[in-house]
Design a protein around this motif. Structure first.
Motif, PDB file in Angstrom:
ATOM      1  N   LYS A 187      65.542 127.089  86.391  1.00 27.73           N
ATOM      2  CA  LYS A 187      64.526 126.114  85.983  1.00 27.73           C
ATOM      3  C   LYS A 187      64.587 125.871  84.485  1.00 27.73           C
ATOM      4  O   LYS A 187      64.465 124.727  84.019  1.00 27.73           O
ATOM      5  CB  LYS A 187      63.142 126.619  86.387  1.00 27.73           C
ATOM      6  N   ALA A 188      64.793 126.945  83.705  1.00 28.88           N
ATOM      7  CA  ALA A 188      64.873 126.821  82.248  1.00 28.88           C
ATOM      8  C   ALA A 188      66.079 125.971  81.828  1.00 28.88           C
ATOM      9  O   ALA A 188      66.034 125.253  80.826  1.00 28.88           O
ATOM     10  CB  ALA A 188      64.968 128.205  81.615  1.00 28.88           C
ATOM     11  N   LEU A 189      67.152 126.041  82.613  1.00 23.65           N
ATOM     12  CA  LEU A 189      68.359 125.257  82.315  1.00 23.65           C
ATOM     13  C   LEU A 189      68.354 123.908  83.030  1.00 23.65           C
ATOM     14  O   LEU A 189      69.351 123.185  82.992  1.00 23.65           O
ATOM     15  CB  LEU A 189      69.608 126.050  82.719  1.00 23.65           C
ATOM     16  N   GLN A 190      67.226 123.594  83.680  1.00 23.58           N
ATOM     17  CA  GLN A 190      67.031 122.325  84.389  1.00 23.58           C
ATOM     18  C   GLN A 190      68.072 122.110  85.491  1.00 23.58           C
ATOM     19  O   GLN A 190      68.611 121.013  85.663  1.00 23.58           O
ATOM     20  CB  GLN A 190      67.044 121.159  83.388  1.00 23.58           C
ATOM     21  N   LEU A 191      68.353 123.173  86.219  1.00 27.93           N
ATOM     22  CA  LEU A 191      69.282 123.102  87.339  1.00 27.93           C
ATOM     23  C   LEU A 191      68.470 123.060  88.626  1.00 27.93           C
ATOM     24  O   LEU A 191      67.787 124.019  88.974  1.00 27.93           O
ATOM     25  CB  LEU A 191      70.213 124.314  87.337  1.00 27.93           C
ATOM     26  N   LYS A 192      68.556 121.948  89.328  1.00 23.60           N
ATOM     27  CA  LYS A 192      67.699 121.739  90.496  1.00 23.60           C
ATOM     28  C   LYS A 192      68.419 121.993  91.822  1.00 23.60           C
ATOM     29  O   LYS A 192      67.771 122.136  92.859  1.00 23.60           O
ATOM     30  CB  LYS A 192      67.136 120.320  90.469  1.00 23.60           C
ATOM     31  N   SER A 193      69.741 122.031  91.802  1.00 24.66           N
ATOM     32  CA  SER A 193      70.489 122.217  93.044  1.00 24.66           C
ATOM     33  C   SER A 193      70.379 123.649  93.544  1.00 24.66           C
ATOM     34  O   SER A 193      70.289 124.596  92.749  1.00 24.66           O
ATOM     35  CB  SER A 193      71.970 121.867  92.836  1.00 24.66           C
ATOM     36  N   LYS A 194      70.408 123.803  94.839  1.00 21.61           N
ATOM     37  CA  LYS A 194      70.336 125.134  95.439  1.00 21.61           C
ATOM     38  C   LYS A 194      71.601 125.933  95.145  1.00 21.61           C
ATOM     39  O   LYS A 194      71.547 127.127  94.862  1.00 21.61           O
ATOM     40  CB  LYS A 194      70.133 125.003  96.951  1.00 21.61           C
ATOM     41  N   ASN A 195      72.758 125.262  95.216  1.00 24.77           N
ATOM     42  CA  ASN A 195      74.044 125.929  95.020  1.00 24.77           C
ATOM     43  C   ASN A 195      74.666 125.473  93.702  1.00 24.77           C
ATOM     44  O   ASN A 195      74.984 124.289  93.537  1.00 24.77           O
ATOM     45  CB  ASN A 195      75.000 125.593  96.174  1.00 24.77           C
TER      46      ASN A 195
END
Length: 359
Positions: A187-195
């Motif tokens: 979340k901190a790196l703004q990564l929304k994908s599951k994989n």
């Protein structure tokens, strides 16, 4: 103990062995002198002799037909007749004959031994030159047992001592996060994908990035994102984020948020430092079965090996296999390749070399 390096130490450049020696020289080490280009900062626990490669040095090297004249001059300043020396050379095959000549001309053969560290995998020299080379050094240090076997199979005579010293990493920085902390970091790196898939290397053709990008151009992997570190691109590929060069201090968090690490080398890698960094952070590793890589992953015990790494379909199958599995059955011990193991082993190799010299 004299270390001869083609790169400045500490080095500002990205490199696996320079990173290792930086960690080593900041702690309990056995090096007394470093011969290298002048670095921006210095280690306080060693003495330096600097090499240079300016115009005058190049002219001198051409006249005397010795391309390493500056390093040889620095070495000569250190050597004294009443002292014993271990001279450790990293990857620089060409300088060794010149060192041997210098020692012979100045009567230092009996009180000097050469320890050569090779970070590649396949035999570097042809058979004739190789035999002469191994006669001139005391010890060859390789990264894997498979590399030793490759040397054994290729050369008709190996007269020096051979040792194996696998790479090591700082496991206080490279370690897996629990599920809660991993999601928080994503979340901190703004990564929304599951994989989250990760590729990290210098952008050179032999590292296989184009092959990986071709896979993402062809496929739409569900709820997945590929992070590319070490390369930039203006081409928009769905699901791919180019992050460019990342400071070494920030690398662990990208390994820690990644689910799958792609080590797509198309050459015979000596070891693969980024591979063991990803492995130590809990990544599911998919890697080319070339060079020392199979041994690093314990021949498939700790990762998925791609037997035909130039085959896009084989990579696609491995990626889809993970997406179906959604789990990592290849988890390795966190200290499998710890830097502390490397430091201890290096100090032992140096101590043994000193013992052979004095006996």
């Amino acid at each position: 103990m004299i270390l001869i390096s083609q790169s400045e130490l500490p080095s500002s450049k990205i490199g696996s062995w320079t990173k290792l020696y930086k960690n080593y020289l900041e702690g309990n080490h056995a090096i007394d002198y470093i011969i290298c280009p002048k670095p921006e900062s210095k280690f306080t626990s060693v003495k330096y002799q600097y090499t240079s490669n300016n115009f005058i040095d190049k002219i001198k090297a051409k006249i005397f037909k010795k391309s390493h004249l500056s390093a040889l001059s620095a070495l000569k300043k250190i050597l004294k007749n009443n002292e014993n020396y271990i001279i450790q050379v990293v990857d620089n095959f060409k300088i060794v004959p010149d060192i041997v000549t210098l020692l012979g001309e100045n009567g230092f053969q009996k009180n000097c031994k050469i320890q050569f560290c090779y970070h590649g995998f396949p035999p570097f020299l042809d058979k004739e030159k190789g035999v002469n080379f191994f006669q001139s050094i005391d010890e060859m240090i390789l990264l894997t047992h498979d590399s030793y076997q490759a040397h054994l199979d290729y050369y008709t005579s190996l007269q020096c001592k051979f040792s194996v010293l696998p790479n090591g990493i700082d496991t206080s920085k490279f370690y897996p996060l629990d599920a809660f902390k991993k999601q928080k970091q994503k979340k901190a790196l703004q990564l929304k994908s599951k994989n989250v898939f990760l590729w990290c290397s210098q952008d050179r053709p032999k590292k296989g990035l184009e092959l990986v990008l071709e896979i993402w151009k062809k496929n739409s992997f569900p709820d997945s994102q590929l992070l590319v570190i070490g390369s930039t691109s203006n081409v928009n590929i769905p699901g791919v984020s180019f992050l460019g060069r990342i400071p070494n201090s920030d690398l662990p968090k990208y390994y820690q948020v990644s689910d799958v690490y792609l080590f797509s080398t198309l050459c015979q890698e000596g070891f693969g430092l980024s591979l063991i960094e990803a492995l130590s952070c809990g990544c599911y590793c998919i890697a080319s079965a070339l060079g020392g890589v199979p041994e690093v992953l314990h021949y498939g015990k700790y990762g998925k090996l791609i037997v035909n790494p130039h085959s896009i379909s084989e990579w696609e199958n491995a990626i889809n296999e993970y997406l179906i599995l959604q789990d990592n059955p290849y988890k390795s011990p966190i200290d499998l390749y710890s830097f502390e193991k490397w430091r201890k082993s290096m100090n032992i190799l140096i101590a043994e070399a000193k013992l052979r010299l004095t006996n």
